[in-house]
Structures are given as structure tokens and as C-alpha cells.
Enzyme design. Structure first.
Site, PDB file in Angstrom:
ATOM      1  CE  LYS A  10      41.437   4.572 -14.545  1.00 43.34           C
ATOM      2  NZ  LYS A  10      42.189   3.865 -15.637  1.00 43.34           N
ATOM      3  CD  GLU A  58      42.995   2.754 -19.673  1.00 48.00           C
ATOM      4  OE1 GLU A  58      43.591   2.832 -18.569  1.00 48.00           O
ATOM      5  OE2 GLU A  58      42.692   3.753 -20.360  1.00 48.00           O
ATOM      6  NE  ARG A  59      47.898   2.090 -22.090  1.00 51.40           N
ATOM      7  CZ  ARG A  59      48.802   3.056 -22.116  1.00 51.40           C
ATOM      8  NH1 ARG A  59      50.068   2.780 -21.910  1.00 51.40           N
ATOM      9  NH2 ARG A  59      48.445   4.293 -22.343  1.00 51.40           N
ATOM     10  CD  GLU A  63      57.785  10.067 -19.455  1.00 50.57           C
ATOM     11  OE1 GLU A  63      56.616  10.469 -19.587  1.00 50.57           O
ATOM     12  OE2 GLU A  63      58.203   9.510 -18.422  1.00 50.57           O
ATOM     13  CG  PHE A 115      51.478   1.045 -18.938  1.00 50.14           C
ATOM     14  CD1 PHE A 115      52.476   0.099 -19.145  1.00 50.14           C
ATOM     15  CD2 PHE A 115      51.719   2.345 -19.380  1.00 50.14           C
ATOM     16  CE1 PHE A 115      53.672   0.437 -19.772  1.00 50.14           C
ATOM     17  CE2 PHE A 115      52.907   2.687 -20.014  1.00 50.14           C
ATOM     18  CZ  PHE A 115      53.884   1.726 -20.207  1.00 50.14           C
ATOM     19  CB  CYS A 147      58.389   7.247 -13.602  1.00 47.76           C
ATOM     20  SG  CYS A 147      58.586   6.639 -11.939  1.00 47.76           S
TER      21      CYS A 147
HETATM   22  P1  NAD Z   1      48.737   7.810 -18.528  1.00 45.47           P
HETATM   23  O1  NAD Z   1      48.844   9.207 -18.086  1.00 45.47           O
HETATM   24  O2  NAD Z   1      48.370   7.545 -19.956  1.00 45.47           O
HETATM   25  O3  NAD Z   1      47.646   7.024 -17.656  1.00 45.47           O
HETATM   26  C1  NAD Z   1      47.653   7.042 -16.254  1.00 45.47           C
HETATM   27  C2  NAD Z   1      46.236   6.853 -15.746  1.00 45.47           C
HETATM   28  O4  NAD Z   1      45.418   7.933 -16.203  1.00 45.47           O
HETATM   29  C3  NAD Z   1      45.577   5.563 -16.238  1.00 45.47           C
HETATM   30  O5  NAD Z   1      44.841   4.994 -15.186  1.00 45.47           O
HETATM   31  C4  NAD Z   1      44.681   6.046 -17.360  1.00 45.47           C
HETATM   32  O6  NAD Z   1      43.522   5.255 -17.507  1.00 45.47           O
HETATM   33  C5  NAD Z   1      44.314   7.453 -16.939  1.00 45.47           C
HETATM   34  N1  NAD Z   1      44.091   8.341 -18.091  1.00 45.47           N
HETATM   35  C6  NAD Z   1      44.711   8.287 -19.301  1.00 45.47           C
HETATM   36  N2  NAD Z   1      44.265   9.261 -20.094  1.00 45.47           N
HETATM   37  C7  NAD Z   1      43.363   9.970 -19.386  1.00 45.47           C
HETATM   38  C8  NAD Z   1      42.559  11.112 -19.671  1.00 45.47           C
HETATM   39  N3  NAD Z   1      42.610  11.732 -20.858  1.00 45.47           N
HETATM   40  N4  NAD Z   1      41.750  11.589 -18.708  1.00 45.47           N
HETATM   41  C9  NAD Z   1      41.688  10.985 -17.513  1.00 45.47           C
HETATM   42  N5  NAD Z   1      42.423   9.888 -17.191  1.00 45.47           N
HETATM   43  C10 NAD Z   1      43.249   9.390 -18.109  1.00 45.47           C
HETATM   44  O7  NAD Z   1      50.123   7.085 -18.157  1.00 45.47           O
HETATM   45  P2  NAD Z   1      50.621   5.630 -18.533  1.00 45.47           P
HETATM   46  O8  NAD Z   1      50.958   5.583 -19.995  1.00 45.47           O
HETATM   47  O9  NAD Z   1      49.702   4.610 -17.992  1.00 45.47           O
HETATM   48  O10 NAD Z   1      51.963   5.560 -17.675  1.00 45.47           O
HETATM   49  C11 NAD Z   1      53.194   6.053 -18.105  1.00 45.47           C
HETATM   50  C12 NAD Z   1      53.449   7.441 -17.563  1.00 45.47           C
HETATM   51  O11 NAD Z   1      53.409   7.428 -16.145  1.00 45.47           O
HETATM   52  C13 NAD Z   1      54.839   7.969 -17.909  1.00 45.47           C
HETATM   53  O12 NAD Z   1      54.717   9.324 -18.239  1.00 45.47           O
HETATM   54  C14 NAD Z   1      55.625   7.787 -16.623  1.00 45.47           C
HETATM   55  O13 NAD Z   1      56.722   8.654 -16.475  1.00 45.47           O
HETATM   56  C15 NAD Z   1      54.574   8.075 -15.614  1.00 45.47           C
HETATM   57  N6  NAD Z   1      54.914   7.516 -14.320  1.00 45.47           N
HETATM   58  C16 NAD Z   1      55.268   8.389 -13.331  1.00 45.47           C
HETATM   59  C17 NAD Z   1      55.623   7.908 -12.092  1.00 45.47           C
HETATM   60  C18 NAD Z   1      56.008   8.843 -10.987  1.00 45.47           C
HETATM   61  O14 NAD Z   1      56.029   8.424  -9.839  1.00 45.47           O
HETATM   62  N7  NAD Z   1      56.298  10.090 -11.276  1.00 45.47           N
HETATM   63  C19 NAD Z   1      55.611   6.530 -11.842  1.00 45.47           C
HETATM   64  C20 NAD Z   1      55.237   5.665 -12.881  1.00 45.47           C
HETATM   65  C21 NAD Z   1      54.881   6.178 -14.113  1.00 45.47           C
END
Ligand code: NAD
Length: 498
Positions: free
Chosen positions: A173, A176-177, A383, A149, A281
Site C-alpha cells: 500500500k 497515495e501521493r 519534525e 511518500f 527521514c
Molecule cells: P504518513 O504517516 O502520512 O503516511 C505513511 C503511510 O501511512 C501512507 O501510505 C499513508 O497513506 C498512510 N496513512 C496516512 N495517514 C493514515 C491514517 N490516519 N491511518 C492509516 N494510514 C495512514 O507519512 P508521509 O507523510 O507519507 O511520510 C513522511 C514521514 O515518514 C515523515 O515523518 C518521515 O520521517 C517518515 N519516514 C520515516 C522513515 C524511517 O525509516 N524511519 C523513512 C521515510 C520516511
């Protein structure tokens, strides 16, 4: 009210699964609309479209392919304000920060205009008598990206641009937020001349993610999100024989040496710690002053700056940061602050009680600052992903370096110093993928690669830069022999260059 479906086969389509969820507007806590959550069947429709369109796209010469990217840049530049407005409303970040989110994505699109060069293979003339050897990069076919998101323009573009420039069809994909901007990006690519089916956006949750991971026609998956989901996606995607790269969470440390210019350091730290409400991140979530005197000087300057941070609605151009993404995120972050207090860290600035006048239902909190945090505390190890900065006092440089190196995460890190020797030593020995020297958020420029180490990334190639083309292509190596010698007879032992 908006009602987001999917973008499949070159048009917006409504969801058919019967499942949807609310899309919120964090700045006032209102429901902005809904987003459809796709079923495996809907994903399959997107894959079929992508599969049908991809061979002709791959056969289009690379310069023509990248002209679509050029046109796309022009279209986004015309619609910048509208896109930033949607992004800020759905994510919560300020409009200025939303523009940065779009811009960092466009910078990767710009670099991908060099795809014809990036795709070039190698050639060795006369590798043996009459033998030439050359390699070529070919697209994988249908590939997918699953994105978080917190950068709804930048991260989808980091994946879409190299994948399609290399001749693949792409299925996104998004989170969804905040699906509004990714859907509009797909429409703009179509308008820019991308054939229908080459870029599809399928909205949804775990159900569609699992369908992506299990689909035999999807050859590669690029993921960005939290570490537990990154690990899950990496394991399941790899088990299904796919090429997978997953970028996970972070806990980025800024080491502050005794000789650092404290005014510059605090300026850098306040933006890197609290910008975008800490939902980056590459945010700095741990400051490590070296020596007691350094720590005291840091706190003296930092505390008033954290106390005077201006929190405001996303549309307020004077706000330093806006609300966090959801009510659940707000509660999770406040809960971490409660945990820190219980663990014995000293909460020197407490933003938990902040209320935004006129926006009482928005997901706001003020900046929080902890002093005397130690490495065994949960607020240090985990985190938080919110406007909470922890200060860990390190007696020596070696101790500060060990803190960074011993942490489970290794995304980015920074050192603030005026000493070149300390900076060089840090850059060389630190265990993190991206390092800043007097630069607090060292996100590499688009023609270098982006990626963390340790539990911040799974897979062996980074995002953007040359690695993106390696990830989205496969190499074929051709050994050819044309002279008459080929008629000399059968060869039963393995050919060598002896
Ligand atoms: P998230 O892991 O909750 O979601 C990421 C994606 O995975 C979304 O598209 C979501 O729909 C999907 N998803 C969520 N739960 C799932 C499940 N149980 N099974 C399968 N798919 C699932 O992350 P977020 O809250 O959207 O984003 C924040 C996180 O992303 C933080 O931990 C941040 O550090 C990380 N991030 C990392 C980078 C990087 O380059 N390392 C960059 C940006 C964000």
C-alpha cells in the site's frame, strides 16, 4: 492525465470503490492525474490472489526465486530514466535525487539475491544420543507493506525484495501521493518472471490501511511513515496478532566539535539539511555546534551557503532541491517557521517568500535557517520535514550529547570531529539507531540494517540486511531421533541434555 488503479493478480485493474484523489505534480502545482482509493473488498481481492499464489512460490527453490530479482534489476536498469522522471514529477525531488531513490532500493534487491544463504537454518549434529537438532526459516504467507511518500521507489523495494525472496506473497500500500513508480515496479517484477499474485499494489488511504491491519490472512505488516501513524499501526496490527514493524519520524542532530574541519562540515550539513527539500527521514534538521567560537565559525560559513541554495523544478539538473510534495506540506512548513520566529529563535535566512519564476503554482520555498534555537521550542521538538535547519548552541560536548539523547526521536545522528576519542565516545553513548562519524546521512549499506530508536521505530527488527529475513520468515526448530532407542519405551518427564 494518468488514472492510477491497483495491481492485483498480475494486472492493472481500475478501482471500484468510487473513491479517488488527485495526484499532483509539485513542480508546477498541476494535477497529474488521479489515484483510486481502495475499499476493504478490493483489498480482499488482492489477499485472495496472494493466498492462492503463495504456496507454489514458497515451494519454488530459493535460487530460482532470486533469479526473478536478478532479471528485475536488469529491467529497472533499462528503464531508469523513465522511472526517475515519474518519481520526480510526482514527488518533487530532482531527477538526480530520484535516481538515488531508485538506486538505494536496488541495492537492497541486490543483497536479497543472497536469500538462499540468508534463509539457511542451523544444524547441530548429535545434540544427544542419536539426536540431531536443526532449524529452518519458512515464509509467513501473505505479508504487507505500507510506505510513505518521500521514497516511493526505495522503501517499497526494501520491503518487497526480502519478503518475496523469502517465499511470501506481498501486498504493497504505497503513498497515495506518488503511486506511479510503485505500480510500475510491480509490472516490472511480473515481466521479470514473478508469478501473478505474488506482488499486489493496492492504492488507498486509511480505509484500506485499516482493512490490511484487520485482515486475518495478512501475517505481517511493515510500515514506514510519521510517528503518530506508526504508533497507531503498531498498536492495531499487534492487537490483531500480526508481526508488525513500524518506522516513524525523526529529528536528526549533527554535533559539530570545535576541532571539526569547518569547510567539510558545512558541505556535509548543507546537503544533509536541504537535499530533497529536507523531506528525508535521515535529513539533518538540527546542527549542534559545541562552544560559542565553533558556532560563530559555523554560522559565518553556513549562512551564505543557505542563502545561495538553488531551488528549481524537478527537471532542472542544476537545482539543489525542488518543491515540497503538496501545498498543505508547504503551508505546514511555513507555519513552523512562523512559530519559530514567535518562539524567539533567530531566523537568519528566511526562504518563506521564495517564488519560482515560470512555476508560480509550484510548491516551492527557499531554505530557512534558525540560530539560537532552544530545546523547549516546538521547532526543535517536532519534525518539520522541510528545508528548515535549526542551530542549537551547546556549551560543552556533554551538553550536546544530552540534547540528542533527551530528544523524543532517535533515528539518525552524526558527529563531526577530528578526534577519534570523541567520535568513539559519541558512537557508544548516543541514543539513536544510526550514527555517522563525519558522515552526515548515515543510512547503512544494504547488507546492514536500517532502523531508529525511541519514537522513531516500533517493533524489534530493523529494515533490510539480515533483520529483513528474520522479519519475513518464521523459525521452525526440529529435533529428530532416528536410532532404535526410540523404541525403548515411553518418556514422561521433559527430555533434557543431562
Ligand atoms: P504518513 O504517516 O502520512 O503516511 C505513511 C503511510 O501511512 C501512507 O501510505 C499513508 O497513506 C498512510 N496513512 C496516512 N495517514 C493514515 C491514517 N490516519 N491511518 C492509516 N494510514 C495512514 O507519512 P508521509 O507523510 O507519507 O511520510 C513522511 C514521514 O515518514 C515523515 O515523518 C518521515 O520521517 C517518515 N519516514 C520515516 C522513515 C524511517 O525509516 N524511519 C523513512 C521515510 C520516511
Amino acid at each position: 492525465m494518468v488514472d492510477y488503479g491497483h495491481f492485483i493478480g498480475g494486472k492493472r485493474v481500475a478501482g471500484t470503490s468510487g473513491r479517488k484523489q488527485d495526484v499532483m505534480q509539485p513542480m508546477d502545482g498541476s494535477v497529474r492525474g488521479t489515484v483510486a482509493l481502495a475499499s476493504a473488498q478490493e483489498l480482499r481481492a488482492a489477499v485472495e490472489n496472494a493466498r492462492a499464489a503463495q504456496p507454489a512460490w514458497a515451494a519454488t527453490n530459493p535460487q530460482r526465486r532470486v533469479r526473478v530479482l536478478m532479471k528485475f534489476l536488469e529491467l529497472v536498469n533499462k528503464e531508469y530514466d523513465e522511472l526517475a522522471d515519474i518519481l520526480a514529477r510526482e514527488h518533487g525531488k530532482t531527477i538526480a535525487d530520484a535516481k538515488g531513490d531508485i538506486q538505494r532500493g536496488l541495492e537492497v534487491v541486490e543483497v536479497c539475491i543472497g536469500a538462499p544463504h540468508m534463509m539457511k537454518g542451523e544444524f547441530t549434529d548429535a545434540a544427544g544420543p542419536g539426536i540431531d537438532t536443526y532449524s529452518m526459516r519458512q515464509p509467513l504467507g501473505v505479508v504487507a507493506g505500507i510506505t510513505p511518500f518521500n521514497f516511493p521507489a526505495m522503501i517499497p523495494l526494501w520491503k518487497i525484495a526480502p519478503a518475496i525472496a523469502a517465499g511470501n506473497a506481498f501486498i504493497l500500500k504505497p503513498s497515495e501521493r506518488d503511486p506511479g513508480v510503485p505500480l510500475r515496479i510491480a509490472e516490472l517484477f511480473l515481466e521479470a518472471g514473478l508469478p501473478a499474485g505474488i506482488l499486489n499494489v493496492v492504492n488507498g488511504d486509511k480505509e484500506v490501511v485499516d482493512a490490511i491491519l484487520d485482515d486475518p490472512d495478512i501475517k505481517a505488516v511493515g510500515f514506514v511513515g510519521s510517528t503518530p501513524i506508526a504508533q497507531y499501526i503498531y498498536a492495531r496490527g499487534c492487537a490483531n496478532g500480526k508481526r508488525v514493524q513500524c518506522f516513524g519520524g525523526a529529528k536528526n542532530h549533527m554535533v559539530i566539535m570545535p576541532d571539526a574541519d569547518m569547510d567539510q562540515t558545512v558541505d556535509a550539513l548543507i546537503g544533509a539539511g536541504y537535499g530533497s527539500a529536507g523531506e528525508r527521514c535521515m535529513a539533518i534538521s538540527v546542527a549542534v555546534p559545541v562552544g560559542h567560537d565553533t558556532a560563530d565559525r559555523l554560522m559565518e560559513k553556513l549562512i551564505p551557503r543557505v542563502e545561495s541554495l538553488k531551488v528549481g523544478p524537478s527537471t532542472d539538473s542544476s537545482a539543489d532541491f525542488g518543491p515540497v510534495v503538496t501545498r498543505e506540506a508547504l503551508e505546514r512548513i511555513k507555519n513552523y517557521v512562523d512559530i519559530g520566529v514567535k518562539e524567539g529563535a533567530k531566523l537568519v535566512v528566511d526562504g518563506r517568500g521564495f517564488r519560482m519564476q515560470g512555476y508560480e503554482d509550484g510548491f516551492y520555498m527557499g531554505g530557512c535557517l534558525f540560530d539560537n534555537v532552544t530545546a523547549d521550542m516546538r521547532i526543535y521538538k517536532e519534525e518539520i520535514f522541510g528545508p528548515v535547519l535549526s542551530v542549537v548552541r551547546a556549551p560543552t560536548y556533554e551538553n550536546a550529547l544530552s540534547l540528542v539523547n533527551d530528544h523524543e526521536m532517535g533515528n539518525g545522528t552524526a558527529i563531526f570531529t577530528r578526534d577519534g576519542d570523541a567520535a568513539r565516545d559519541f558512537a557508544s553513548r548516543v541514543q539513536a539507531g544510526m550514527v555517522g562519524v563525519n558522515v552526515p546521512i548515515p543510512v547503512p549499506i544494504a547488507y546492514y540494517t536500517f532502523g531508529g530508536w525511541k519514537a522513531s521505530a516500533f517493533g524489534d527488527l530493523n529494515q533490510h540486511g539480515p533483520d529483513a529475513f528474520r522479519f519475513y520468515t518464521k523459525t521452525k526448530t526440529v529435533t529428530s531421533r532416528w536410532p532404535s532407542g526410540i523404541k525403548d519405551g515411553a518418556e514422561f518427564s521433559i527430555p533434557t541434555m543431562n
